[in-house]
Design a protein around this motif. Structure first.
Motif, PDB file in Angstrom:
ATOM      1  N   ARG A  88     -13.528  -7.662   4.424  1.00 26.21           N
ATOM      2  CA  ARG A  88     -14.398  -6.752   5.166  1.00 26.21           C
ATOM      3  C   ARG A  88     -14.884  -7.360   6.480  1.00 26.21           C
ATOM      4  NH1 ARG A  88     -12.590  -3.848   1.806  1.00 26.21           N
ATOM      5  NH2 ARG A  88     -13.674  -2.302   0.543  1.00 26.21           N
ATOM      6  N   VAL A  89     -15.196  -8.626   6.467  1.00 26.21           N
ATOM      7  CA  VAL A  89     -15.677  -9.277   7.692  1.00 26.21           C
ATOM      8  C   VAL A  89     -14.572  -9.330   8.738  1.00 26.21           C
ATOM      9  CG1 VAL A  89     -16.387 -11.507   8.647  1.00 26.21           C
ATOM     10  CG2 VAL A  89     -17.526 -10.605   6.616  1.00 26.21           C
ATOM     11  N   LEU A  90     -13.353  -9.636   8.314  1.00 26.94           N
ATOM     12  CA  LEU A  90     -12.251  -9.791   9.268  1.00 26.94           C
ATOM     13  C   LEU A  90     -11.851  -8.482   9.933  1.00 26.94           C
ATOM     14  CD1 LEU A  90      -9.827 -12.310   7.509  1.00 26.94           C
ATOM     15  CD2 LEU A  90     -11.367 -12.741   9.425  1.00 26.94           C
ATOM     16  N   ILE A  91     -11.971  -7.372   9.231  1.00 26.15           N
ATOM     17  CA  ILE A  91     -11.518  -6.096   9.792  1.00 26.15           C
ATOM     18  C   ILE A  91     -12.684  -5.238  10.276  1.00 26.15           C
ATOM     19  CG2 ILE A  91      -9.437  -6.101   8.371  1.00 26.15           C
ATOM     20  CD1 ILE A  91     -10.752  -4.018   6.561  1.00 26.15           C
ATOM     21  N   HIS A  92     -13.859  -5.831  10.365  1.00 30.08           N
ATOM     22  CA  HIS A  92     -15.027  -5.056  10.792  1.00 30.08           C
ATOM     23  C   HIS A  92     -14.802  -4.514  12.210  1.00 30.08           C
ATOM     24  CE1 HIS A  92     -19.193  -3.771  10.930  1.00 30.08           C
ATOM     25  NE2 HIS A  92     -19.302  -4.324  12.128  1.00 30.08           N
ATOM     26  N   GLY A  93     -14.891  -3.198  12.354  1.00 28.64           N
ATOM     27  CA  GLY A  93     -14.713  -2.563  13.652  1.00 28.64           C
ATOM     28  C   GLY A  93     -13.269  -2.363  14.068  1.00 28.64           C
ATOM     29  N   LEU A  94     -12.317  -2.802  13.252  1.00 28.61           N
ATOM     30  CA  LEU A  94     -10.914  -2.674  13.635  1.00 28.61           C
ATOM     31  C   LEU A  94     -10.394  -1.261  13.439  1.00 28.61           C
ATOM     32  CD1 LEU A  94      -8.478  -4.302  14.647  1.00 28.61           C
ATOM     33  CD2 LEU A  94      -7.916  -4.816  12.269  1.00 28.61           C
ATOM     34  N   ASP A  95     -10.870  -0.576  12.414  1.00 28.36           N
ATOM     35  CA  ASP A  95     -10.428   0.787  12.160  1.00 28.36           C
ATOM     36  C   ASP A  95     -10.974   1.714  13.243  1.00 28.36           C
ATOM     37  OD1 ASP A  95      -9.216   2.881  10.928  1.00 28.36           O
ATOM     38  OD2 ASP A  95     -10.773   3.193   9.426  1.00 28.36           O
ATOM     39  N   GLY A  96     -10.120   2.559  13.751  1.00 22.47           N
ATOM     40  CA  GLY A  96     -10.544   3.515  14.763  1.00 22.47           C
ATOM     41  C   GLY A  96     -10.378   3.049  16.190  1.00 22.47           C
ATOM     42  N   GLN A  97      -9.911   1.820  16.398  1.00 26.61           N
ATOM     43  CA  GLN A  97      -9.665   1.369  17.760  1.00 26.61           C
ATOM     44  C   GLN A  97      -8.473   2.116  18.347  1.00 26.61           C
ATOM     45  OE1 GLN A  97      -9.342  -2.871  18.203  1.00 26.61           O
ATOM     46  NE2 GLN A  97     -11.444  -3.259  17.545  1.00 26.61           N
ATOM     47  N   PRO A  98      -8.556   2.512  19.619  1.00 25.73           N
ATOM     48  CA  PRO A  98      -7.471   3.331  20.192  1.00 25.73           C
ATOM     49  C   PRO A  98      -6.151   2.586  20.342  1.00 25.73           C
ATOM     50  CG  PRO A  98      -9.054   2.693  21.883  1.00 25.73           C
ATOM     51  CD  PRO A  98      -9.657   2.291  20.570  1.00 25.73           C
ATOM     52  N   GLU A  99      -6.196   1.249  20.374  1.00 32.60           N
ATOM     53  CA  GLU A  99      -4.968   0.489  20.605  1.00 32.60           C
ATOM     54  C   GLU A  99      -4.142   0.282  19.349  1.00 32.60           C
ATOM     55  OE1 GLU A  99      -8.001  -0.707  20.984  1.00 32.60           O
ATOM     56  OE2 GLU A  99      -8.380  -1.292  23.073  1.00 32.60           O
ATOM     57  N   SER A 100      -4.694   0.630  18.169  1.00 31.46           N
ATOM     58  CA  SER A 100      -3.996   0.274  16.934  1.00 31.46           C
ATOM     59  C   SER A 100      -4.341   1.246  15.812  1.00 31.46           C
ATOM     60  CB  SER A 100      -4.368  -1.152  16.514  1.00 31.46           C
ATOM     61  OG  SER A 100      -5.767  -1.265  16.313  1.00 31.46           O
ATOM     62  N   THR A 101      -3.525   1.174  14.762  1.00 29.53           N
ATOM     63  CA  THR A 101      -3.819   1.867  13.513  1.00 29.53           C
ATOM     64  C   THR A 101      -4.003   0.815  12.430  1.00 29.53           C
ATOM     65  OG1 THR A 101      -1.459   2.045  12.946  1.00 29.53           O
ATOM     66  CG2 THR A 101      -2.450   3.868  14.176  1.00 29.53           C
ATOM     67  N   LEU A 102      -4.750   1.142  11.401  1.00 29.15           N
ATOM     68  CA  LEU A 102      -5.042   0.195  10.330  1.00 29.15           C
ATOM     69  C   LEU A 102      -4.659   0.803   8.991  1.00 29.15           C
ATOM     70  CD1 LEU A 102      -6.297  -2.512   9.407  1.00 29.15           C
ATOM     71  CD2 LEU A 102      -8.491  -1.310   9.232  1.00 29.15           C
ATOM     72  N   GLU A 103      -3.857   0.073   8.221  1.00 23.52           N
ATOM     73  CA  GLU A 103      -3.475   0.467   6.869  1.00 23.52           C
ATOM     74  C   GLU A 103      -4.007  -0.559   5.879  1.00 23.52           C
ATOM     75  OE1 GLU A 103       0.701   1.105   6.396  1.00 23.52           O
ATOM     76  OE2 GLU A 103       0.950   1.952   8.410  1.00 23.52           O
ATOM     77  N   LEU A 104      -4.406  -0.093   4.704  1.00 29.25           N
ATOM     78  CA  LEU A 104      -4.911  -0.967   3.656  1.00 29.25           C
ATOM     79  C   LEU A 104      -3.986  -0.912   2.448  1.00 29.25           C
ATOM     80  CD1 LEU A 104      -8.742  -0.118   3.831  1.00 29.25           C
ATOM     81  CD2 LEU A 104      -7.507  -1.944   5.013  1.00 29.25           C
ATOM     82  N   HIS A 105      -3.472  -2.075   2.052  1.00 26.33           N
ATOM     83  CA  HIS A 105      -2.550  -2.160   0.919  1.00 26.33           C
ATOM     84  C   HIS A 105      -2.768  -3.485   0.191  1.00 26.33           C
ATOM     85  CE1 HIS A 105      -0.271   1.259   2.470  1.00 26.33           C
ATOM     86  NE2 HIS A 105      -0.192   0.645   3.638  1.00 26.33           N
ATOM     87  N   PRO A 106      -2.336  -3.585  -1.073  1.00 22.07           N
ATOM     88  CA  PRO A 106      -2.319  -4.877  -1.753  1.00 22.07           C
ATOM     89  C   PRO A 106      -1.381  -5.845  -1.031  1.00 22.07           C
ATOM     90  CG  PRO A 106      -2.091  -3.088  -3.319  1.00 22.07           C
ATOM     91  CD  PRO A 106      -1.953  -2.478  -1.961  1.00 22.07           C
TER      92      PRO A 106
END
Length: 336
Positions: A88-106
């Motif tokens: 959670r700390v590492l990806i804080h604020g990463l979701d929703g950035q216009p330059e990228s998409t974020l996927e969550l998987h095992p």
């Protein structure tokens, strides 16, 4: 009787701009009669220097051919992360950035998608970094355990020295390999290893099958609480064995991606996540049903997010054990 020319119709799409509150125009199709006539096969030079017959309609043939270059669309960077509390700390604020998409998987799915080119960067198990010399690690970032890691545990119902069967966690090959190394090096054990059902059997209370022990990682390891099972923290055993931290995951980038700008973004996310650790802990404590103080300690004190000299030394040690136990085919030289 005069010969009549044969006619066909050429459909041309034109743009008729209509001022409507600043919105774009509409499209309309018009039909232009096109007379097919015999003419000598004029030859012209194309933009590639080829000699080709000009077969365009007569009313366009007098204009030189021209290549239309469309602007290239800028694709977003595809980033993947584990869905666990320790990220959670590492990806804080990463979701929703216009330059990228974020996927969550095992971890196992992230590794497969990164290898297939379906992701550009991912927070992937450290064993994948050792297996793929083409991957580059973002400097300064990892998920590591310094002395303990509550989310990487072996649950056993017999004393460790009597373990004969173990259900592995298919979500992470790094942790499975670590367990094999520790049981052999620390207790001289080579039990029968069985494939666990990720997210299923071995993660549910009282439903671990007939194995003597089972391995859990991530949020399921944090949530499992059954007095019939004792918990062994693998990071603690690794520290006792080697005196080093253990690196569980790294931000890994496939070839062709600008690691400099991406690394700067990810380090800013980590720094902001640490500054917001209290608010993150408050939200996650409710979601996990854990005390706020426990969640905050896990995020701020238990999980290490750095990748410095000590963590690099720990990863080199892991590589050495993997090679010695036949779990890795070749050495990655740039760790030295």
């Amino acid at each position: 009787m005069a010969c009549q020319p044969r006619c066909s119709f050429l459909t041309v799409t034109t743009h008729r701009h209509v001022a409507c509150n600043g919105l774009g125009g509409t499209h309309e199709a018009i039909h232009i009669p096109c007379i097919r006539i015999k003419r000598r096969p004029d030859v012209r030079m194309t933009h590639r220097g080829d000699r080709k017959a000009d077969t365009r309609p007569f009313f366009l043939a007098t204009f030189p051919a021209r290549r239309t270059v469309l602007p290239m669309s800028t694709s977003k960077l595809r980033i993947g992360s584990v869905p666990y509390l320790n990220a959670r700390v590492l990806i804080h604020g990463l979701d929703g950035q216009p330059e990228s998409t974020l996927e969550l998987h095992p971890p196992s799915i992230l590794a497969r998608k990164l290898a297939a080119g379906e992701l550009d960067a991912a927070l992937v198990s450290s064993i994948e970094y050792l297996r793929h010399p083409e991957y580059r690690a973002v400097p300064g970032l990892s998920i590591s355990g310094l002395h303990e890691m509550w989310s990487i545990r072996l649950f056993h119902r017999v004393p460790v020295e009597r373990i004969r069967t173990v259900a592995l966690d298919r979500a992470s090959e790094t942790t499975n390999a670590l367990l094999r190394i520790l049981l052999k090096e620390r207790w001289r054990l080579e039990p029968e290893y069985r494939a666990g059902e990720a997210g299923g059997r071995s993660g549910e209370r009282g439903a671990a099958g007939d194995e003597d022990a089972f391995l859990l990682i991530g949020d399921r390891a944090l949530a499992f609480d059954d007095p019939a099972w004792q918990a062994l923290d693998l990071t603690r055993v690794w520290r006792e064995l080697t005196g080093r931290p253990f690196v569980f995951a790294l931000w890994q980038v496939r070839p062709g991606i600008d690691i400099g700008s991406l690394g700067a973004r990810l380090r800013r996310c980590r720094d902001e996540g640490l500054r917001q650790a209290e608010s993150i802990a408050a939200c996650e404590a409710v979601r996990y049903g854990r005390p706020y103080e426990w969640t905050l300690r896990y995020l701020r004190d238990i999980v290490c997010y750095d990748f410095g000299a000590e963590e690099r030394a720990g990863l080199r040690g892991f590589q050495s054990y993997l090679l010695a136990h036949g779990l890795l085919d070749r050495k990655r030289d740039d760790l030295d």
